[in-house]
Enzyme design. Sequence first.
Site, PDB file in Angstrom:
ATOM      1  N   GLU A  85       5.923 -14.149 -13.564  1.00 42.05           N
ATOM      2  CA  GLU A  85       4.642 -14.796 -13.837  1.00 42.05           C
ATOM      3  C   GLU A  85       4.264 -14.703 -15.306  1.00 42.05           C
ATOM      4  OE1 GLU A  85       2.620 -13.639  -9.558  1.00 42.05           O
ATOM      5  OE2 GLU A  85       1.676 -13.012 -11.411  1.00 42.05           O
ATOM      6  N   CYS A  98       0.021 -13.871 -21.683  1.00 39.58           N
ATOM      7  CA  CYS A  98       0.316 -12.613 -21.004  1.00 39.58           C
ATOM      8  C   CYS A  98       1.703 -12.757 -20.383  1.00 39.58           C
ATOM      9  CB  CYS A  98      -0.759 -12.363 -19.935  1.00 39.58           C
ATOM     10  SG  CYS A  98      -0.463 -10.894 -18.956  1.00 39.58           S
ATOM     11  N   CYS A 105       8.128  -4.137 -10.509  1.00 37.96           N
ATOM     12  CA  CYS A 105       7.827  -2.963 -11.332  1.00 37.96           C
ATOM     13  C   CYS A 105       8.034  -1.706 -10.490  1.00 37.96           C
ATOM     14  CB  CYS A 105       6.374  -3.005 -11.818  1.00 37.96           C
ATOM     15  SG  CYS A 105       5.974  -1.646 -12.947  1.00 37.96           S
ATOM     16  N   CYS A 109       1.750   1.313  -9.121  1.00 40.70           N
ATOM     17  CA  CYS A 109       0.284   1.484  -9.172  1.00 40.70           C
ATOM     18  C   CYS A 109      -0.323   0.831  -7.923  1.00 40.70           C
ATOM     19  CB  CYS A 109      -0.278   0.862 -10.441  1.00 40.70           C
ATOM     20  SG  CYS A 109       0.495   1.520 -11.927  1.00 40.70           S
ATOM     21  N   CYS A 112      -2.108  -2.789  -7.757  1.00 42.85           N
ATOM     22  CA  CYS A 112      -1.430  -3.874  -8.462  1.00 42.85           C
ATOM     23  C   CYS A 112      -0.469  -4.610  -7.525  1.00 42.85           C
ATOM     24  CB  CYS A 112      -0.674  -3.282  -9.642  1.00 42.85           C
ATOM     25  SG  CYS A 112       0.502  -4.395 -10.401  1.00 42.85           S
ATOM     26  N   GLY A 160       5.646  -5.793 -14.736  1.00 44.00           N
ATOM     27  CA  GLY A 160       6.567  -4.810 -15.285  1.00 44.00           C
ATOM     28  C   GLY A 160       5.937  -3.849 -16.272  1.00 44.00           C
ATOM     29  N   GLU A 161       6.649  -2.755 -16.478  1.00 43.42           N
ATOM     30  CA  GLU A 161       6.284  -1.755 -17.495  1.00 43.42           C
ATOM     31  C   GLU A 161       7.223  -1.999 -18.679  1.00 43.42           C
ATOM     32  OE1 GLU A 161       4.212   1.004 -18.403  1.00 43.42           O
ATOM     33  OE2 GLU A 161       5.604   0.831 -20.090  1.00 43.42           O
ATOM     34  N   SER A 190       1.629  -3.111 -23.637  1.00 43.46           N
ATOM     35  CA  SER A 190       0.785  -2.353 -22.726  1.00 43.46           C
ATOM     36  C   SER A 190       1.654  -1.398 -21.913  1.00 43.46           C
ATOM     37  CB  SER A 190       0.076  -3.344 -21.803  1.00 43.46           C
ATOM     38  OG  SER A 190      -0.518  -2.674 -20.742  1.00 43.46           O
ATOM     39  N   SER A 213      -2.899   2.120 -20.315  1.00 48.52           N
ATOM     40  CA  SER A 213      -3.706   2.016 -19.094  1.00 48.52           C
ATOM     41  C   SER A 213      -3.940   3.409 -18.537  1.00 48.52           C
ATOM     42  CB  SER A 213      -2.978   1.156 -18.053  1.00 48.52           C
ATOM     43  OG  SER A 213      -2.824  -0.145 -18.539  1.00 48.52           O
ATOM     44  N   LEU A 214      -5.186   3.849 -18.534  1.00 48.60           N
ATOM     45  CA  LEU A 214      -5.488   5.194 -18.028  1.00 48.60           C
ATOM     46  C   LEU A 214      -5.930   5.132 -16.561  1.00 48.60           C
ATOM     47  CD1 LEU A 214      -7.326   7.114 -20.887  1.00 48.60           C
ATOM     48  CD2 LEU A 214      -4.950   7.284 -20.159  1.00 48.60           C
ATOM     49  N   HIS A 215      -6.979   4.362 -16.294  1.00 43.41           N
ATOM     50  CA  HIS A 215      -7.504   4.143 -14.931  1.00 43.41           C
ATOM     51  C   HIS A 215      -8.148   5.357 -14.282  1.00 43.41           C
ATOM     52  CE1 HIS A 215      -5.667   0.360 -15.507  1.00 43.41           C
ATOM     53  NE2 HIS A 215      -4.452   0.712 -15.196  1.00 43.41           N
ATOM     54  N   ASN A 289      -9.277  -7.266 -10.106  1.00 41.28           N
ATOM     55  CA  ASN A 289      -9.012  -8.527  -9.411  1.00 41.28           C
ATOM     56  C   ASN A 289      -8.371  -8.138  -8.077  1.00 41.28           C
ATOM     57  OD1 ASN A 289      -9.616 -11.102 -10.365  1.00 41.28           O
ATOM     58  ND2 ASN A 289      -7.973 -11.101 -11.863  1.00 41.28           N
ATOM     59  N   CYS A 332      -2.082  -9.812 -11.751  1.00 36.90           N
ATOM     60  CA  CYS A 332      -0.644  -9.716 -11.991  1.00 36.90           C
ATOM     61  C   CYS A 332       0.124  -9.586 -10.673  1.00 36.90           C
ATOM     62  CB  CYS A 332      -0.424  -8.496 -12.876  1.00 36.90           C
ATOM     63  SG  CYS A 332       1.206  -7.830 -12.888  1.00 36.90           S
TER      64      CYS A 332
HETATM   65  S1  SF4 Z   1      -0.142  -2.061 -13.141  1.00 32.54           S
HETATM   66 FE1  SF4 Z   1       1.580  -2.502 -14.556  1.00 32.54          FE
HETATM   67  S2  SF4 Z   1       2.778  -0.587 -14.524  1.00 32.54           S
HETATM   68 FE2  SF4 Z   1       1.432  -0.505 -12.720  1.00 32.54          FE
HETATM   69  S3  SF4 Z   1       2.688  -1.356 -11.036  1.00 32.54           S
HETATM   70 FE3  SF4 Z   1       1.487  -3.065 -11.948  1.00 32.54          FE
HETATM   71  S4  SF4 Z   1       2.890  -3.983 -13.439  1.00 32.54           S
HETATM   72 FE4  SF4 Z   1       3.688  -1.926 -12.984  1.00 32.54          FE
END
Ligand code: SF4
Length: 342
Positions: A85, A98, A105, A109, A112, A160-161, A190, A213-215, A289, A332
Amino acid sequence: MLYIAEPENLGDLLPEEPSYRTDQLKNWLYKHPVLSADEMTNLPTALRDTIGPQLWPFELAQEQVGDGGSTRKWLFLCTDGAQIETVLMGYANRTTLCISSQVGCAMGCTFCATGQFGFDRHLSAGEIVAQVAYANAYLASTPIPRSPARVTNVVFMGMGEPLANYKHTRESIRRMIETMGMSARSITVSTVGFVPGMRKLIEEPWQVNLAVSLHSTIPSERTKLVPINDRYPIDQVVATAKDYFEAKGRRVSLEWTLIAGENDSDEEAVGLAAIARGIHAHVNVIALNPTPLSTDRPPDRDHVRRFIATLTREGANVTLRDTRGQDIDAACGQLRLRAASS
Ligand code: SF4
């Protein structure tokens, strides 16, 4: 043999052609990209026919248009069937893309859609850069009204990371800067806190922006939302972000996806502000989202305001990001999720 993916090897791909042809082609691929080889009007027809089928490493499988036309979300089908995407967002003074760096990934998380899918494979540098070239080619013929008709900013915030795919992320950044002429300062990498990749990025010559990204600031809570916190705990992540700031002189941004009942407490806001102050970082808050596979929801508007107010009162520089594309599958991984389930 994909032309757009291998700009350095164009001479080898076209052994019969004079060298100025490869220069012409490079120009089409990276400086003034076009969606179809038919538009490369200074190349002979036979050559355009050869290039045509292998110009892109993917084809557009689906497009969604949201926010009154200022957001485009694309689902690309790679040559091996993998789906990725890319989201294009037009603003008054910039056009931001983006991009994805992996198919799926491995970070898992919980909030996500991509994380819920698991990991398939890394994207190649060519597949990453091609997303930018495609957006530029698209904008040349279909600009977003009142926004620059070229990608001005790239953010590695799609699937992805990126720092877990370091080799290809690095090479794609090099091509964006050296071949496409983008400024390093207009590129944001990121990460969810992949410390080894952050360390490598510190050693690079470019001043790209780093978004972490802390969260959550509470270790046990963060591990629930962002399981990699077990391997690279928040203290290490924050210390490495600080090293990045000191090495590059670029303010790091701290990303915070606000989830009702999970990370929207005053305690979290106070903790986040303390971290931001300590490393001179900017905080970006975005309300979640929601995705179909998770019951997580964003807090209501008043609660979001309260969280922002607490951060500000505690001395953090904070921006509340708008959730682009709520009328489409903007989170995402969601477009891929929908494509897979239909
Ligand atoms: S937030 Fe980013 S790092 Fe975490 S699972 Fe989704 S794509 Fe991967």
